[in-house]
Design an enzyme around this catalytic site. Structure first.
Site, PDB file in Angstrom:
ATOM      1  N   GLY A   1      40.551  41.122  45.699  1.00 54.43           N
ATOM      2  CA  GLY A   1      41.016  39.754  45.875  1.00 54.43           C
ATOM      3  C   GLY A   1      40.986  38.971  44.581  1.00 54.43           C
ATOM      4  N   ASP A   2      39.952  39.182  43.769  1.00 58.90           N
ATOM      5  CA  ASP A   2      39.855  38.514  42.475  1.00 58.90           C
ATOM      6  C   ASP A   2      40.964  38.988  41.541  1.00 58.90           C
ATOM      7  OD1 ASP A   2      37.466  37.099  43.139  1.00 58.90           O
ATOM      8  OD2 ASP A   2      36.341  38.938  42.819  1.00 58.90           O
ATOM      9  N   ARG A   3      41.256  40.294  41.597  1.00 60.14           N
ATOM     10  CA  ARG A   3      42.328  40.817  40.732  1.00 60.14           C
ATOM     11  C   ARG A   3      43.673  40.249  41.154  1.00 60.14           C
ATOM     12  NH1 ARG A   3      44.230  41.053  36.678  1.00 60.14           N
ATOM     13  NH2 ARG A   3      44.990  42.832  35.488  1.00 60.14           N
TER      14      ARG A   3
END
Length: 452
Positions: free
Chosen positions: A250-252
């Site tokens: 999700g961060d990527r």
């Protein structure tokens, strides 16, 4: 591009070990620790991705004063840290793993936090951003009025991507929000599954949060984009990465989406870009790629295919490979590929380049470019990766991939299959699978020509 990440800084710890026995008093695995890796987590991971992508990055966060907090700044090499004081302890998330498989996660410092300090320097950093990513992990930074006002002002000038959290603040108006399926359910109460559910949840969030856009990430099924209550949603998909470590995905996605929007891409194109970047991140091994030395790619090779090979081999699996031109894919190809994939844990296709095909088949071939042939092969569920080679035979590519099993469809023997001898060099085997007569690119091309 001056990228500013606003959010909660965590400490991630990965403990890798060997498990060969259970405790004598309970059916609990005993982990013999082999290595321990620490990295900046939460907003720190988003900042790390952006820095690795070549951007100037400022991390606006709140930092505790405990011993664990002192470990974080050295993990943010090259990232400007602008932090207020947090009266709460540092959140530490420790993952226990063996042979790349999770065993347990231990969280520390997850109690309800006190409100953090907000400084003028933090607000000034947000005001100077070319793009903003909000990585909310529920530590109360994004609920502070001064931070919210600064983010709402930024949303009127630059792209702001907000990755919400179930315990976090409601995003400010005018931003692009990126909940996953579980979060979308929690925020809306909508029941269902798949695209219909994601679209209904996106519509509700778009209206309730007055967002610029809502992107619901759907794991292996890509992401759904809503930019209005009218019209149709966009569903962007990418290559499926099996058995991936999804920690940090999700961060990527959020970081890649913000960069694409900051570069002037339309939301539809930006979401597709982010899906592909995230798939590449997972294929490279997920967060483990932040510490790993990048593999040396084959000439013309798809690095995602090599990452699949490394991951399967590291877990003790069987690597299967096959090769060919695959010009106008037909039923015979599909059956051969399905039979090959059933022999192991991944299937890598070694594909002749356009120049190689011309030398082998004549100046009128290939009918389809290598890029199109790669896209078609990667769309098949049974294919885990594709590598393009330029030689007349796949021997050199085989030597680098070193498959356990090399598969050919048709009536071959050791004398007519030069790859058979190469495979034996590392103990691999060459095998054939049934040939399906009457299916060929030549016949298919001729039939198309007759009806055209």
């Amino acid at each position: 591009m001056n990228a500013v990440v606003v959010g909660d800084l965590l400490l991630d710890v990965d403990v890798e070990g060997d498990v060969a026995r259970l405790t004598p008093y309970a059916p609990v695995p005993v982990v013999d620790v082999v290595s321990e890796t620490k990295r900046a987590g939460g907003a720190g991971l988003v900042a790390t991705f952006l820095k690795r992508d070549g951007h100037d990055v400022t991390l606006v966060t709140a930092l505790s004063e405990d011993a664990r907090a002192a470990e974080l700044p050295p993990l943010l090499d090259g990232i400007a840290l602008v932090a207020g004081r947090s009266p709460s302890g540092t959140v530490v998330k420790t993952r226990l793993r063996s042979r790349e498989q999770p065993i347990a996660r231990i969280d520390e410092g997850s109690a309800t936090p006190e409100a953090p300090e907000i400084t003028d320097a933090m607000l000034a950093a947000i005001a100077a951003a070319d793009l903003v990513v909000v990585a909310d992990y529920g530590r109360r930074l994004t609920e502070q009025p001064a931070i919210r006002a600064a983010l709402e002002d930024a949303a009127g000038r630059v792209p702001v991507v907000w990755d919400p959290h179930p315990r976090g603040a409601v995003p400010v108006p005018g931003v692009v929000v990126t909940p996953n399926l579980g979060e979308a359910h929690g925020f809306t109460g909508v029941e269902g599954r798949g695209v219909p559910f994601a679209d209904e949840a996106a519509l509700r969030l778009f209206t309730a949060w007055r967002s610029a856009a809502v992107v619901v990430t759907m794991g292996a099924h890509g992401a759904l984009l809503r930019t209005s209550v009218d019209g149709l949603p966009l569903v962007a998909s990418g290559p499926v990465v099996r058995d991936a470590d999804v920690n940090g995905a999700g961060d990527r996605f959020a970081s890649a989406l913000a960069v694409a929007l900051g570069s002037g891409r339309l939301p539809s194109d930006a979401v597709q870009d982010a899906v592909l970047v995230t798939a590449g991140f997972l294929a490279d091994g997920g967060v483990a790629m932040l510490e790993a030395t990048a593999p040396v790619p084959l000439p013309g090779a798809d690095h995602e295919a090599l990452a699949v090979v490394e991951r399967v081999r590291a877990s003790g699996g069987t690597v299967v490979a096959t090769g060919g031109v695959f010009d106008l894919i037909h039923a015979g190809h599909a059956r051969t590929l399905s039979a090959a994939r059933a022999l192991g844990d991944c299937l890598i296709v070694l594909l002749n380049s356009d120049e190689s095909v011309k030398r082998l088949k004549g100046p009128e071939r290939p009918i389809m470019t290598a890029a199109d042939r790669v896209d078609l092969l990667e769309a098949l569920e049974v294919v885990d990766g594709v590598i393009v080679f330029g030689e007349d035979t796949p021997v050199e590519a085989i030597k680098r991939v070193r498959p356990d099993i090399w598969v050919k469809g048709g009536d071959y023997n050791a004398a007519t299959l030069p790859e058979a001898a190469v495979i034996k060099e590392w103990g691999g085997r060459a095998v054939t699978v049934p040939f399906f007569p009457g299916r060929s690119t030549t016949r298919l091309a001729a039939a198309i020509q007759r009806v055209s």
